[in-house]
Design a protein around this motif. Structure first.
Motif, PDB file in Angstrom:
ATOM      1  N   PHE A 201       0.886  -1.280   0.062  1.00 36.02           N
ATOM      2  CA  PHE A 201       0.055   0.105   0.142  1.00 36.02           C
ATOM      3  C   PHE A 201       0.956   1.172  -0.076  1.00 36.02           C
ATOM      4  CE2 PHE A 201      -4.400  -1.693   0.727  1.00 36.02           C
ATOM      5  CZ  PHE A 201      -3.914  -2.893   1.426  1.00 36.02           C
ATOM      6  N   ASP A 202       0.643   2.270  -0.681  1.00 32.88           N
ATOM      7  CA  ASP A 202       0.976   3.491  -0.471  1.00 32.88           C
ATOM      8  C   ASP A 202       0.574   4.152   0.504  1.00 32.88           C
ATOM      9  OD1 ASP A 202       1.189   3.563  -4.154  1.00 32.88           O
ATOM     10  OD2 ASP A 202       2.768   3.074  -2.738  1.00 32.88           O
ATOM     11  N   VAL A 203       1.448   4.669   1.304  1.00 27.05           N
ATOM     12  CA  VAL A 203       0.847   5.447   2.684  1.00 27.05           C
ATOM     13  C   VAL A 203       1.892   6.523   2.840  1.00 27.05           C
ATOM     14  CG1 VAL A 203      -0.448   3.642   3.689  1.00 27.05           C
ATOM     15  CG2 VAL A 203       1.997   3.927   4.128  1.00 27.05           C
ATOM     16  N   MET A 204       1.231   7.674   3.559  1.00 29.50           N
ATOM     17  CA  MET A 204       2.266   8.582   3.955  1.00 29.50           C
ATOM     18  C   MET A 204       2.398   8.223   5.532  1.00 29.50           C
ATOM     19  SD  MET A 204       2.389  10.680   1.612  1.00 29.50           S
ATOM     20  CE  MET A 204       2.994  12.265   2.322  1.00 29.50           C
ATOM     21  N   VAL A 205       3.722   8.155   5.795  1.00 30.78           N
ATOM     22  CA  VAL A 205       3.927   7.929   7.210  1.00 30.78           C
ATOM     23  C   VAL A 205       5.146   9.104   7.512  1.00 30.78           C
ATOM     24  CG1 VAL A 205       3.719   5.362   7.132  1.00 30.78           C
ATOM     25  CG2 VAL A 205       5.698   6.337   6.531  1.00 30.78           C
ATOM     26  N   GLU A 206       4.906   9.072   8.902  1.00 32.84           N
ATOM     27  CA  GLU A 206       5.775   9.937   9.657  1.00 32.84           C
ATOM     28  C   GLU A 206       7.316   9.536   9.058  1.00 32.84           C
ATOM     29  OE1 GLU A 206       4.895  10.968  13.472  1.00 32.84           O
ATOM     30  OE2 GLU A 206       7.032  10.992  13.829  1.00 32.84           O
ATOM     31  N   ASP A 207       8.101  10.513   8.567  1.00 34.63           N
ATOM     32  CA  ASP A 207       9.630  10.250   8.350  1.00 34.63           C
ATOM     33  C   ASP A 207      10.243   9.954   9.552  1.00 34.63           C
ATOM     34  OD1 ASP A 207      11.828  10.146   7.148  1.00 34.63           O
ATOM     35  OD2 ASP A 207      11.832  11.953   5.791  1.00 34.63           O
ATOM     36  N   LEU A 208      10.753   9.021   9.952  1.00 34.71           N
ATOM     37  CA  LEU A 208      11.580   8.753  11.033  1.00 34.71           C
ATOM     38  C   LEU A 208      12.715   9.556  10.988  1.00 34.71           C
ATOM     39  CD1 LEU A 208      10.705   5.005  11.186  1.00 34.71           C
ATOM     40  CD2 LEU A 208       9.909   6.791  12.658  1.00 34.71           C
ATOM     41  N   GLU A 209      13.241   9.927   9.994  1.00 38.06           N
ATOM     42  CA  GLU A 209      14.589  10.560   9.972  1.00 38.06           C
ATOM     43  C   GLU A 209      14.417  12.225   9.964  1.00 38.06           C
ATOM     44  OE1 GLU A 209      15.502   8.642   6.356  1.00 38.06           O
ATOM     45  OE2 GLU A 209      16.469   7.055   7.495  1.00 38.06           O
ATOM     46  N   ARG A 210      13.178  12.451   9.845  1.00 35.90           N
ATOM     47  CA  ARG A 210      12.784  13.818   9.815  1.00 35.90           C
ATOM     48  C   ARG A 210      11.556  14.202  10.591  1.00 35.90           C
ATOM     49  NH1 ARG A 210      13.862  15.841   3.880  1.00 35.90           N
ATOM     50  NH2 ARG A 210      12.894  14.032   3.472  1.00 35.90           N
ATOM     51  N   PRO A 211      11.709  14.097  11.935  1.00 32.89           N
ATOM     52  CA  PRO A 211      10.381  13.898  12.671  1.00 32.89           C
ATOM     53  C   PRO A 211       9.553  15.203  12.246  1.00 32.89           C
ATOM     54  CG  PRO A 211      12.108  13.873  14.004  1.00 32.89           C
ATOM     55  CD  PRO A 211      12.771  14.148  12.775  1.00 32.89           C
ATOM     56  N   GLY A 212       8.328  14.913  12.274  1.00 34.00           N
ATOM     57  CA  GLY A 212       7.526  16.166  12.015  1.00 34.00           C
ATOM     58  C   GLY A 212       7.119  16.143  10.465  1.00 34.00           C
ATOM     59  N   ARG A 213       7.850  15.478   9.721  1.00 32.37           N
ATOM     60  CA  ARG A 213       7.368  15.324   8.235  1.00 32.37           C
ATOM     61  C   ARG A 213       6.832  14.047   7.788  1.00 32.37           C
ATOM     62  NH1 ARG A 213      11.843  18.923   5.229  1.00 32.37           N
ATOM     63  NH2 ARG A 213      10.556  18.054   3.448  1.00 32.37           N
ATOM     64  N   LYS A 214       6.057  14.144   6.809  1.00 33.97           N
ATOM     65  CA  LYS A 214       5.629  12.715   6.277  1.00 33.97           C
ATOM     66  C   LYS A 214       6.310  12.545   5.109  1.00 33.97           C
ATOM     67  CE  LYS A 214       1.208  12.579   8.200  1.00 33.97           C
ATOM     68  NZ  LYS A 214       1.360  11.252   9.258  1.00 33.97           N
TER      69      LYS A 214
END
Lengths: 500, 714, 312
Positions: B651-664
């Protein structure tokens, strides 16, 4: 590899009650303790792993062929139709070939299929037919039998348009309804063989049998036997054609007497017959004039044997004319004779007359010429009125003031079937007796010698081995007496060019 | 005691000592390559040769001392021999090998350098012996192998796994796993013993050779002494740590750095020393919902990820905690927790090689030990380490687990406190039986880590009722006292359970009669279910069709091959119903004229459930195997399924970018899917869409027994 | 799909419909004034009914594209297609009064005949061929994947021979990334024995001379056959001849290689079966290449005819 005596590491799985020892490899233990390459054994998982999960989305040759053919073939069909559309050729929509008469219009659809203004429809309406043809209606109190196409079906190939099916006529005649109740026509006619009544002329009207209204006494039976006293000797055999001929016949009358042909005849029906013929039929074959048999005329048929002699002194007979004419003739003739033979005024007694035993009159009488003429005329008329003319005509003496007889009109029927057409010429192959058998034995004038419907049905029946028996063969729908001329609107070159 | 002379020095050693040991004991180290202290010496490398006055030089590691032996370890002859040997070995050695590159301590290269071997005179071997990259944990470089036999002995003698062996002869000799299978396909359990034993870079830790352990600026190796300073390592053998250097490293993480990601495979556990880390699930908490179609004529069936409130499943576990591989579980509503010093995470991954269950990100500066299984194994046997782990568990997770048991939901806090104190943590090895059917029931168990198989035996076979993992419980019959176990509970892998003794419990129950009622209700229900199950199972001839495992199934998708025109309508329908990814494959083994399609069989013994790191795959109503919405897409269930019925659905999802918190960021997350019998529709789509009456979902017991005319299956 | 007693309901209903229509037609044809015509009321009714049947039959294709819509089971649609489609032929014949008419209607009639006849032929194929396929091709796989499976068979054969004979010098293909069933793509890259790990050292079981016959046979006959199994000429295309060849090979090879030779024979057998499967699949699905395009053209032209005939 495995040291002897040491067990290989195995994963134990209990599956369905049995303990399976699995190595997490593709090798498995065989029964004999050896090792066997498991690559050739089939398990569901191995089989499934050969399969790409998206295989069914990939195109294959079969799928592509199916797709492209499904596009190409209908496209071809559309192009084909569009081609005809662009070249304005509507003949592809024709539902069959045209009849023979309209074959020239095979590709000229617009000749009949005129597009109704403002709509898409372009049905062939009656207007189109009537632009060339007139089709007067059946009869005055008609009910609408539908449009032309109900009976005249086009697009059925090279056949005759007139050849309407029995069902077309049976639409109404199958169960005939009139606006005022009963009709004198048979009400349930489906076809010739189903419901067609006996010919009206032969039908009895209640208790009264059908009869010939003619007053001239004719005994066909005697005439058909050998005649003892003929003009050319004894035992003359008459043939039907010696008296009855087609209207336009030019054959020699065997038993005609030229002396009578110039006499004025009392009826002009023959002309009416001929006149009727010209317009009465509307048939594809050209008129030959031989369709009807002409009424029998004394001059042509009877005069040869039936002399109108009136006196020994003369060889000729009286003219076959009205009694006044005959009387005048007699007077004139006797007058001329006594003038030519004045000595005849002395009339001798006829010795034959002495036998009665009565007192005898003087032997010789001397008359004046006028008296002589009158006496002789009376004698002649006596013969004529009481014997000669009376042999055939129905006349009555004593009714009139001038003591001349009154003669019944002959009332010879000219057309026995006024609502049908019969063409003797088409039947010229047959001998008259084969249909008119009744003539051989008919003794009375009142007997109708018209053949009954059974005679016709012997040949005219449904089926290819029979003669045409559909309604149109004998009857006409359209009342051609009311026919109007139609001004034609087409020119051939224009038709060829613009029609589509 | 034997008297010998080593390099002119007299020495007194016990009889039976090898020359090597004697020298070592007397302070003269002799270089070796194939000898390890804890392994049986074999004397294959010949580097340890010494001159004992015999005709030829002697391999000191295998030669026992004899009285009066004169050992010379450093004569020119000996040194030349060693040098030549090293030169020969270096000729084939891919210098610098992986180990040399990464930690600089390839024994061969070190020795060669020390002996002054620079450029070997001999030509290098032309044909490479190859590398084997198939193992998850260990990289094999056959070119660096010197056939010293250490790994083989380590695997055999130390670990008793017997995976390694030698193969071939002469020039083509080498080490092999099992029958020369790739290491990853073999029975190797990645304990690391061979790697630890290997002197060169022939067997290296993959993460060693890759990125994590021992590589990078933030990692440091350390001396064993350092480790022993730490209270948790009290009592651990120094030699062990010494020998297993490389199997445990200290790592430093910056704030925000990702320590591990959920779903990844790994083989290490982390023990936090300093700092705080956040553990969470980044997979969307939603299950694969197939919707549409049933409502309205023109709605398309789509597969989406639907959150719990969007798609209510009637018997979905409510207010549950998500069990993860750490000392704390995640709450369903907010799957985030904090780990601090003294917390161990990744135990399941390390011991049993299950995928990582959650994502751990350092919140502050974090210092953690990353260790391989052999180290963790030893640690878990160590009392102080164990005590620490126990304490953490009791403090953080035990209460949740206890409350997770429905009967205990209403217990008062001090009852819970008492329970927490009185429970025992017990470990079981793989295959060990925890409780046997028919035994007297005395205890109640909660699972802390690992998988427990609950099965029933009856005449004719065995039926697996469930696989329990962290947070699940069993044995409640035991709490009533006087009961008999109705099922057998077996540890499938390394299992640790919390045991509440029945005696202990019963005393407390006096105070809370409501608990007793709950227990009795459960017991009665269990008894009834068992009864029913026994009945149905007994009446069916189990011993047929075992070869395909058909009787294992509760529902089979069979395709009647005499009707089937191979038109793929069923597959298209399934894909249509599930967002383009089919859950059925028209391939498999045949039975008579039926093809048993590859589609979930709702097995009685659902092997797919074993090993789920987050416990999201479970049974519902004894038929359908469903996957809960917190599946992290690791794919273990797919590998475990013996029929290949589970696929992973991207599935294509928007998840929180772990390397850049606060961004998806956009990612492809996978969720495991298997045939769900289209339960939201009246009929499975494949059966519905088959135009030729060829696809059927059948219960194999009734179907096959009818077919064969045997047994009255009820 | 087999025409068996489960089709009884439809068959009987169709029979009744045909009987009713025939009765109506006979009565109508006998009584119509100018004979049965497409344009008469009853003729039009027949035409509409017939076209309606044809449209329903054509919608089967659309129905198959939305297999999950709950608009009636696919089986019901299929049977409807079969029986109502079959019925459309007599109904249209009744519509036209058994006349073929002008150009367009003649073309239509022939298209209809071709469609119905090809459909009946296809139904017969679908009745018989699945059974033939099931008995003939025991090792059936999915048609679309036959190419792939043949490739896997080749690789398997290569591996089998290389295990005992040493490298053959045949290049190995890279494993392309596809999503394979069984969840394999996700867990980790599929580790086949041919990719990933090279054989550490050649486990040569046989010497050069010993495996020469196998090598020769494999390189000259079997591998070319596995690469192009459909090409004639190879004796491996025929089961008996192949068995003979392998039996011969068995006699030339030592004991240790027997299992491998047996495996190779099995692989050949599977390759042959897959060829047969392809043939049968083409037969089973090939008739659609006639049926579908012709029927689409039929519907199109039928619509044109309906419009134009009513116009004129």
């Amino acid at each position: 590899m495995w040291r002897a005596g040491q067990a290989p590491p195995l994963q134990t799985l209990r599956v369905a009650g049995r303990t399976w020892r699995f190595l997490r490899t593709r090798w498995r233990v065989t029964d004999r303790g050896g090792w066997h390459n498991l690559a050739r054994t089939r398990t569901t998982k191995k089989l499934a792993q050969r399969i790409d999960l998206n295989y069914f989305k990939r195109p294959t040759l079969l799928k592509r062929a199916k797709f492209w053919l499904s596009v190409a073939v209908p496209l071809l069909a559309v192009v084909w139709i569009a081609w005809h559309g662009f070249s304005r050729d509507s003949s592809v929509y024709s539902s069959g070939r045209m009849s023979g008469a309209h074959a020239v219009l095979e590709a000229e659809c617009a000749a009949c299929h005129v597009q109704t203004a403002g709509t898409f429809s372009a049905k062939a309406s009656d207007t189109a037919c009537l632009s060339c043809h007139d089709g007067p209606m059946h009869h005055a109190a008609k009910m609408d039998a539908g449009d032309c196409a109900t009976c005249h079906a086009e697009h059925r190939g090279r056949m005759s348009l007139i050849a309407a099916r029995n069902e077309s006529c049976a639409q109404c005649h199958g169960d005939l309804k009139t606006s005022n109740g009963a009709t004198r026509f048979a009400a349930h006619i489906e076809s010739f063989e189903d419901g067609h009544p006996e010919f009206a002329a032969l039908r009895s009207n209640g208790a009264v049998a059908a009869s010939d209204p003619g007053t001239i006494r004719v005994n066909h039976a005697i005439h058909m036997k050998p005649i003892r006293r003929g003009p050319n000797g004894p035992n003359v055999q008459l043939a039907c054609g010696d008296c009855h001929q087609a209207a336009a016949a030019s054959a020699k009358w065997n038993y005609a007497d030229a002396a009578y042909t110039t006499a004025t005849t009392s009826y002009t029906d023959l002309d009416e017959v001929l006149a009727l013929q010209a317009d009465a039929f509307h048939r594809s074959k050209p008129m030959s004039g031989r369709e009807l048999v002409a009424p029998v005329k004394f001059a042509y048929a009877c005069a040869g044997c039936h002399s109108l002699a009136f006196d020994k002194r003369f060889s000729e007979g009286v003219p076959h004319d009205k009694p006044e004419v005959a009387h005048a003739f007699l007077v004139k003739k006797f007058g001329e004779y006594i003038s030519a033979h004045p000595a005849e005024v002395r009339v001798m007694r006829d010795p034959g007359r002495d036998l009665t035993g009565k007192p005898l009159a003087p032997e010789v009488r001397v008359l004046t010429p006028t008296q002589w003429v009158t006496e002789r005329t009376a004698e002649a008329e006596e013969l004529l009125w009481r014997k000669t003319c009376k042999q055939c005509h129905a006349l009555k003496v004593g009714d009139r003031q001038d003591h001349l007889p009154s003669v019944e009109p002959a009332r010879t029927t000219v057309k026995w079937m006024p609502h049908a057409k019969f063409d003797h010429n088409a039947h010229r192959g047959f001998s008259c007796e084969s249909c008119h058998q009744k003539a051989l034995t008919s003794t009375e004038t009142s007997e109708v010698l018209l053949p009954g419907i059974a005679t016709c049905k012997a040949c005219h029946a449904p089926g290819p081995e029979h003669a045409e028996s559909r309604c149109f063969e004998c009857h006409t729908y359209h009342d051609w007496s009311k026919r109007k001329e139609v001004i034609p609107t087409f020119t051939l070159p224009a038709l060829r060019k613009t029609g589509n | 005691m034997v008297e010998i002379t080593i390099d002119g020095q007299p020495a007194l050693v016990p009889a039976g000592t090898s020359v090597f040991d004697a020298a070592r004991m007397n302070g003269t180290p002799i270089p070796t390559l194939c000898h390890l202290q804890n392994e049986t010496p074999v004397g294959v490398c010949r580097l340890c040769v010494v001159d004992t006055g015999a005709r030829v030089l002697t391999a000191s590691c295998v030669r026992p001392v004899e009285p009066g032996m004169k050992v010379v370890t450093n004569s020119e002859k000996v040194l030349n021999a060693r040098k030549t040997l090293l030169e020969l070995l270096m000729a084939d050695h891919p210098s610098p090998c992986a180990r040399q590159e990464n930690s600089g301590d390839c024994e061969l290269e070190t020795l060669a350098r020390a002996a002054g071997v620079t450029q070997p005179r001999f030509a290098k071997r032309t044909v490479s012996r190859g590398k084997d990259d198939s193992s998850l944990a260990i990289a094999v470089d056959h070119d660096a192998c010197i056939l010293c036999d250490r790994c083989i002995r380590g695997c055999d003698e130390i670990k008793n796994n017997f995976v390694l062996g030698r193969m071939g002869k002469g020039y083509s000799a080498g080490i092999a796993f099992d029958l020369n299978a790739p290491m990853g396909d073999s029975t190797c359990i990645s304990c690391g013993e061979c790697m630890v034993s290997c002197p060169t870079g022939a067997l290296t830790n993959k993460t060693v050779a890759g990125t994590s352990i021992a590589a990078g600026p933030d990692t440091q190796g350390f001396e064993a002494e350092e480790l022993l300073q730490l209270p948790v390592f009290k009592g651990v053998s120094g030699t062990f740590l010494e020998l297993n250097r490389g199997a445990i490293v200290k790592r430093r993480f910056r704030p925000g750095e990702i320590i591990c990601r959920e779903g990844e495979f790994g083989s290490t556990a982390f023990y936090l020393l300093e700092g705080k880390a956040r553990v969470s699930l980044s997979a969307p908490i939603a299950h694969v919902k197939t919707q549409g179609g049933a409502k309205g004529l023109f709605k398309k069936l789509t597969s989406t990820l639907a959150a719990r409130d969007a798609d209510v499943r009637d018997d979905e576990a409510r207010d549950r905690t998500i069990p993860i591989d750490a000392s704390v579980d995640l709450a369903y509503g907010n799957p985030v927790a904090e780990l601090g010093p003294g917390d161990l995470f990744g135990e399941m991954t390390c011991m049993n090689f299950y995928p990582r269950s959650a994502t751990v990100i350092a919140e502050t500066e974090v210092v953690a030990f990353e260790m391989l299984r052999n180290v963790l194994d030893i640690m878990m046997k160590n009392k102080s380490f164990r005590a620490q782990i126990d304490q953490n568990y009791r403090r953080r997770a035990l209460e949740n687990h206890l409350r997770g048991v429905p009967m205990f939901a209403d217990l008062s806090p001090d009852f819970i406190e008492h329970l927490k104190r009185s429970v025992e943590l017990q470990r079981y090895a793989p295959g060990q039986v925890i409780a046997r059917q028919g035994d007297a029931a005395r205890s109640f168990y909660l699972v802390r880590i690992g998988f427990v198989k609950i099965s029933e035996t009856y005449p004719g076979g065995e039926l697996v009722l469930a696989y329990l993992s962290r947070g699940d419980y069993f044995g409640e019959i035991g709490l009533l006292g006087g009961g008999v176990r109705t099922a057998t509970c077996t540890a499938l892998d390394h299992v640790e359970v919390v045991r509440i003794s029945g005696d202990d419990f019963r005393d407390m129950v006096e105070r809370f009669p409501s608990v007793r009622e709950g227990l009795e209700a459960v017991a009665a229900e269990r008894a009834a279910q068992n009864q029913q199950r026994m009945q149905t199972v007994r009446s069916v001839p189990i011993d047929q069709f075992l070869s395909q495992g058909l009787m294992e199934a509760q529902s089979l998708l069979i395709l009647d091959l005499e009707n089937c025109t191979r038109c793929d309508a069923c597959v298209n329908a399934c894909a249509d119903a599930h967002d383009g990814v089919t859950r059925l494959v028209r391939e498999g083994l045949r039975f008579e004229q039926y093809l048993v399609a590859t589609s979930c069989r709702q097995c009685r013994d659902p092997l797919c459930m074993v090993g789920c790191p987050v416990g999201s795959i479970r049974r519902r109503n004894s038929l359908e195997v469903i996957i809960e919405d917190w599946c992290i897409g690791c794919g273990l269930c797919a590998r475990n399924c013996p029929y290949g019925n589970i696929n992973l659905h991207p599935f294509d999802v928007m998840v929180e970018d772990l390397e850049r918190p606060g961004r998806k960021k956009a990612m492809v997350k996978q969720k495991a899917t298997s045939c769900d019998l289209c339960t939201h529709l009246k009929e499975p789509s494949c059966v519905y869409a088959c135009p030729h009456d060829a696809a059927h979902r059948v219960d194999p017991r009734t179907f096959f027994s009818e077919m064969l005319g045997g047994g009255t299956a009820k | 799909m087999r025409i068996d007693k489960t089709q009884r309901g439809w068959a009987i209903t169709s029979l009744i419909l045909v009987a009713v229509f025939t009765a109506i037609y006979v009565v109508y044809a006998v009584h119509a004034p100018e004979g049965p015509r497409g344009g008469s009321d009853l003729g039009l009714t027949f035409g509409v009914i017939g076209f309606g049947f044809m449209l329903f039959a054509a919608l089967l294709g659309a129905r198959k594209r939305v297999p999950t819509w709950r608009i009636g089971r696919a089986q019901a649609w299929m049977r409807g297609h079969l029986w109502l489609g079959l019925l459309s032929l007599p109904v249209i014949l009744f519509h036209g009064g058994f006349h073929f008419g002008g150009t367009l209607t003649r073309v239509l009639m022939w298209l209809l005949i071709i469609t119905v006849v090809s459909g009946v032929f296809g139904a017969a194929l679908q009745h018989y061929v699945p059974r033939v396929m099931t008995t003939d091709v025991k090792l059936e796989t999915i048609y679309d994947e036959i190419g792939n499976v043949q490739k896997l068979l080749r690789e398997e054969a290569d591996r089998g021979v290389e295990t005992i004979c040493g490298p053959l010098g045949i290049g190995k293909s890279a494993n392309e990334e596809v999503q394979r069933a069984g969840g394999f793509s996700a867990a980790r890259p599929m580790v086949t024995s041919s990719g990933g790990a090279a054989v550490a050292a050649e486990t040569v079981v046989l010497s050069e001379e010993e495996c020469a016959p196998l090598r020769k046979f494999y390189l000259s006959e079997m591998r070319p056959f596995l690469e192009q199994p459909k090409m004639r000429g190879s004796r491996l295309s025929d089961a008996d001849k192949a068995h003979g060849a392998f039996t011969g090979l068995q006699t030339l090879m030592p004991e240790a290689a027997q299992a491998t030779v047996q495996d190779l024979e099995d692989i050949c057998d599977e390759a042959r079966q897959l060829v047969r499967q392809e043939q049968l699949h083409h037969l089973l699905h090939g008739w659609l290449l006639v049926h579908i395009p012709i029927s689409l053209a039929l519907i199109l032209l039928g619509a044109v005819h309906a419009v134009m005939a009513l116009r004129y």
